[in-house]
Scaffold this motif. Structure first.
Motif, mmCIF file in Angstrom:
data_model
loop_
_atom_site.group_PDB
_atom_site.id
_atom_site.type_symbol
_atom_site.label_atom_id
_atom_site.label_comp_id
_atom_site.label_asym_id
_atom_site.label_seq_id
_atom_site.Cartn_x
_atom_site.Cartn_y
_atom_site.Cartn_z
ATOM 1 N N LEU A 19 -49.792 92.169 4.382
ATOM 2 C CA LEU A 19 -48.912 91.807 5.493
ATOM 3 C C LEU A 19 -47.470 91.676 5.026
ATOM 4 N N PRO A 20 -46.523 92.004 5.891
ATOM 5 C CA PRO A 20 -45.137 91.672 5.564
ATOM 6 C C PRO A 20 -45.046 90.167 5.300
ATOM 7 N N ARG A 21 -44.145 89.803 4.406
ATOM 8 C CA ARG A 21 -44.055 88.399 4.012
ATOM 9 C C ARG A 21 -43.796 87.483 5.212
ATOM 10 N N LEU A 22 -42.968 87.975 6.135
ATOM 11 C CA LEU A 22 -42.637 87.109 7.271
ATOM 12 C C LEU A 22 -43.868 86.775 8.101
ATOM 13 N N LEU A 23 -44.810 87.685 8.167
ATOM 14 C CA LEU A 23 -46.024 87.445 8.943
ATOM 15 C C LEU A 23 -47.007 86.595 8.126
ATOM 16 N N LEU A 82 -50.108 85.325 18.495
ATOM 17 C CA LEU A 82 -49.718 86.599 17.878
ATOM 18 C C LEU A 82 -50.731 87.151 16.875
ATOM 19 N N ALA A 83 -52.012 86.795 17.060
ATOM 20 C CA ALA A 83 -53.047 87.348 16.173
ATOM 21 C C ALA A 83 -53.054 88.875 16.256
ATOM 22 N N GLY A 84 -52.582 89.399 17.358
ATOM 23 C CA GLY A 84 -52.519 90.849 17.524
ATOM 24 C C GLY A 84 -51.527 91.518 16.597
ATOM 25 N N LEU A 85 -50.691 90.733 15.897
ATOM 26 C CA LEU A 85 -49.772 91.347 14.930
ATOM 27 C C LEU A 85 -50.440 91.538 13.560
ATOM 28 N N VAL A 86 -51.567 90.878 13.377
ATOM 29 C CA VAL A 86 -52.266 90.975 12.088
ATOM 30 C C VAL A 86 -52.986 92.315 11.984
ATOM 31 N N SER A 87 -53.482 92.768 13.140
ATOM 32 C CA SER A 87 -54.153 94.054 13.188
ATOM 33 C C SER A 87 -53.939 94.597 14.599
ATOM 34 N N PHE A 88 -53.919 95.902 14.744
ATOM 35 C CA PHE A 88 -53.739 96.457 16.091
ATOM 36 C C PHE A 88 -54.905 96.007 16.972
ATOM 37 N N ASP A 89 -54.602 95.479 18.149
ATOM 38 C CA ASP A 89 -55.637 94.972 19.065
ATOM 39 C C ASP A 89 -56.417 93.817 18.423
ATOM 40 N N HIS A 192 -43.866 97.318 3.480
ATOM 41 C CA HIS A 192 -45.294 97.239 3.857
ATOM 42 C C HIS A 192 -45.613 98.351 4.846
ATOM 43 N N PRO A 193 -45.482 99.598 4.363
ATOM 44 C CA PRO A 193 -45.629 100.739 5.279
ATOM 45 C C PRO A 193 -47.014 100.792 5.925
ATOM 46 N N ARG A 194 -48.014 100.329 5.214
ATOM 47 C CA ARG A 194 -49.374 100.347 5.764
ATOM 48 C C ARG A 194 -49.445 99.532 7.048
ATOM 49 N N TRP A 195 -48.831 98.356 7.000
ATOM 50 C CA TRP A 195 -48.820 97.500 8.206
ATOM 51 C C TRP A 195 -48.027 98.200 9.300
ATOM 52 N N PHE A 196 -46.900 98.808 8.895
ATOM 53 C CA PHE A 196 -46.086 99.491 9.903
ATOM 54 C C PHE A 196 -46.901 100.586 10.594
ATOM 55 N N PHE A 197 -47.590 101.412 9.788
ATOM 56 C CA PHE A 197 -48.303 102.560 10.383
ATOM 57 C C PHE A 197 -49.579 102.145 11.111
ATOM 58 N N ARG A 198 -50.251 101.152 10.557
ATOM 59 C CA ARG A 198 -51.557 100.784 11.139
ATOM 60 C C ARG A 198 -51.461 99.789 12.286
ATOM 61 N N LEU A 200 -47.999 98.207 13.736
ATOM 62 C CA LEU A 200 -46.841 98.289 14.635
ATOM 63 C C LEU A 200 -46.751 99.625 15.364
ATOM 64 N N LEU A 201 -46.942 100.684 14.611
ATOM 65 C CA LEU A 201 -46.786 102.010 15.217
ATOM 66 C C LEU A 201 -47.754 102.242 16.386
ATOM 67 N N PRO A 202 -49.037 101.904 16.240
ATOM 68 C CA PRO A 202 -49.928 102.080 17.398
ATOM 69 C C PRO A 202 -49.442 101.313 18.639
ATOM 70 N N TYR A 203 -48.850 100.126 18.437
ATOM 71 C CA TYR A 203 -48.293 99.419 19.607
ATOM 72 C C TYR A 203 -47.115 100.200 20.176
ATOM 73 N N LEU A 204 -46.241 100.657 19.272
ATOM 74 C CA LEU A 204 -45.055 101.380 19.740
ATOM 75 C C LEU A 204 -45.473 102.620 20.530
ATOM 76 N N ARG A 205 -46.544 103.250 20.057
ATOM 77 C CA ARG A 205 -47.022 104.470 20.722
ATOM 78 C C ARG A 205 -47.685 104.162 22.065
ATOM 79 N N SER A 206 -48.254 102.944 22.172
ATOM 80 C CA SER A 206 -48.989 102.663 23.407
ATOM 81 C C SER A 206 -48.238 101.652 24.269
#
Ligand SMILES: Cc1cc2nc3c(=O)[nH]c(=O)nc-3n(C[C@H](O)[C@H](O)[C@H](O)COP(=O)(O)O)c2cc1C
Length: 385
Positions: A19-23, A82-89, A192-198, A200-206
């Protein structure tokens, strides 16, 4: 799944990498000097039991009943914003994990995913809903209508957050709601690109940046928006009369969360609550608060089985669950544990974290020679604190 993850601490360490440190810090840390957080561990670590050997137990019973439903383990997944920020959905995944373990899942008012969407993902799960009362009471009522319409009957009213807690690390890390972009936060996410792609990005896309899913449509803005309506601020003037009013309106069960005194427990009983959660909010709110363990025994005794006593804060092992049950709690809410499971190994990780706590609890019960939760209340106990 990573096979080296054997306990809460392994999951936490793995989550820290992902996870990003802030999270990570938003989930992990306490408030101010983190005295409450430290004390939670000290209080739980100070309890010892005298085992009864050669009891010949094949299995132990760990189920509990609330509102005429039986749950397989004395655990409830606590509401976590904000548990939804830990993993998509993430909230749907936690609800599914709870359903598989046959325990309740408590949806936070501040979840990313709204109750309707979670219900659609888990039609048969035992979903509870945690309420933060908004300043605009009409909007709060509308939210409760949505919750009821989603087939949720148990309402958990959080009583211990009249002001926003002082969490300085969130300010330092640039983690605030609404989110204010900063170079530090940007770098944190970029590393933390993994978190970004797995995640954040799915949220941004949906549909855009993840936001508080329960905000009414007209007020919806994402977690980075700088506009925040007064209507949706948490009601700082909330009092027992308000909870009594909610009791009259709500047709299901009411649990008041965040109680740390006999007096307040009695008030909850007087207004007709069905349960309370003796809770220090995971050491995240008032840094000078007593620990749940300090008061749990007195609260249970004073209420004398007239309403259900749940408890939380600081649970890292099944043996911590056992300790809290031995003081008469019906079941234990777990906050960070399932989040670390989810962060480390997604839905499977949440399953594994719950299963590990259950295994640890069962082993400790067997070693103590206690076949059921009720039996735990008469084990000889020493407290060194
Ligand atoms: C990241 C995070 C978010 C939380 N959000 C909420 C919330 O929205 N409402 C609430 O009543 N409690 C909230 N809590 C507190 C939990 O419900 C619970 O009381 C606490 O986490 C229990 O302690 P534990 O994490 O040591 O198990 C939150 C806790 C965490 C860790």
């Amino acid at each position: 799944m990573e096979t080296k993850l054997h306990n809460f601490y392994d999951f936490r360490a793995y989550a820290r990498k992902k996870l990003p440190r802030l999270l990570f810090e938003y989930i992990d840390r306490g408030t101010e000097d983190e005295i409450a957080l430290t004390e939670l561990r000290q209080s739980l670590d100070s309890v010892r039991f005298v085992p009864e050997v050669l009891s010949g137990l094949e299995t132990v019973q760990t189920d509990f009943m609330f509102a005429e439903k039986t749950h397989a383990l004395p655990l409830v997944i606590a509401p976590t914003a904000l548990a939804g920020l830990v993993s998509f959905d993430g909230e749907v995944k936690l609800a599914r994990a709870a359903e598989r373990a046959r325990i309740p899942f408590t949806i936070s008012t501040q979840s990313v995913t709204p109750v309707e969407h979670i219900r659609a993902g888990v039609p048969d799960a035992d979903l509870w809903f945690q309420l933060y009362v908004w300043k605009n009471r009409a909007l709060t009522d509308q939210l409760l209508d949505r919750v009821w319409a989603s087939g949720v009957t148990t309402l958990v009213i959080t009583a211990d957050t009249p002001v926003s807690p002082n969490r300085e690390y969130n300010l330092k890390n640039g983690f605030s709601i609404p989110f204010r972009p900063s170079i530090r936060a940007g770098l944190d996410v970029a590393t933390h690109p993994r978190w970004f792609f797995r995640v954040l990005l799915p949220y941004l896309r949906s549909g855009g940046m993840p936001s508080y899913g329960h905000y009414p449509q007209d007020f919806r803005h994402n977690v980075t928006s700088s506009v925040q309506s007064q209507d949706l601020q948490l009601e700082n003037l909330l009092n027992w009369n308000d909870v009594a009013e909610l009791r009259k309106k709500w047709r299901g069960e009411i649990i008041v969360k965040g109680i740390l005194s006999v007096n307040d427990a009695q008030k909850a009983r007087a207004i007709g609550a069905d349960g309370i959660v003796v809770s220090a909010h995971g050491g995240r709110n008032l840094d000078i608060a007593v620990t749940p363990l300090d008061v749990l025994g007195q609260v249970v005794e004073a209420l004398n089985n007239r309403l259900a006593v749940f408890v939380d804060s600081g649970v890292r092992r099944g043996s911590d669950v056992l300790k809290l049950l031995s003081y008469g709690a019906k079941a234990v809410f777990i906050g960070r544990a399932p989040l670390w499971g989810l962060a480390a190994a997604d839905e499977q990780g949440a399953d594994a974290m719950i299963a590990i706590l259950a295994m640890e609890l069962q082993k400790a019960m067997t070693m103590l020679g206690r076949v059921s939760i009720n039996d735990l209340k008469n084990v000889t106990r020493f407290v060194s604190r």
